[in-house]
Design an enzyme around this catalytic site. Sequence first.
Site: not given
Ligand code: RB5
Length: 143
Positions: A8, A63, A65, A96, A131
């Site tokens: 994203d 993304c 996180t 694994h 595994h």
């Molecule tokens: C975008 O602001 C953020 O929510 C997205 O990149 C991600 O971290 C969602 O899990």
Amino acid sequence: MKIVIGSDHAGFQLKQEIIGKIKSAEFIDVGTNSEESCDYPDYISRVAETVQQGKADAGIAICGTGIGASLVANKFHSIRAALCFNEFMAEMSKRHNNANVLALGARVIGVDLALRIVERWLETPFEGGRHQRRLDKLASYER
Ligand code: RB5
């Protein structure tokens, strides 16, 4: 090795760094193509589908996180997405878990570490054996 990569807006810059700096893979870039706000499921689903269809050997999903990326990818049958924050996790996710999608959090780790994670993940083989038995059990929950 052919790798499909998608992100994203939060992962866009890291995606570009990976495509530009990792030379051991050929990349299929499924977007996004700018830092304009977008919805991560729209791009991570493309990563998962490309791997599912056998058009890439594996995928990288990014993304902010890495959490949303891994949640989306793991909704797809036969996808094993692993969210990794260090090289050890990347190595074990292949050894694994035979992860076929690497999820990364661009707002959690720096570019240099992310590149080392990608390199370790790409170079590590699956160990098989016990595994594989465990992955067979994992796959049974998809039915
Ligand atoms: C975008 O602001 C953020 O929510 C997205 O990149 C991600 O971290 C969602 O899990």
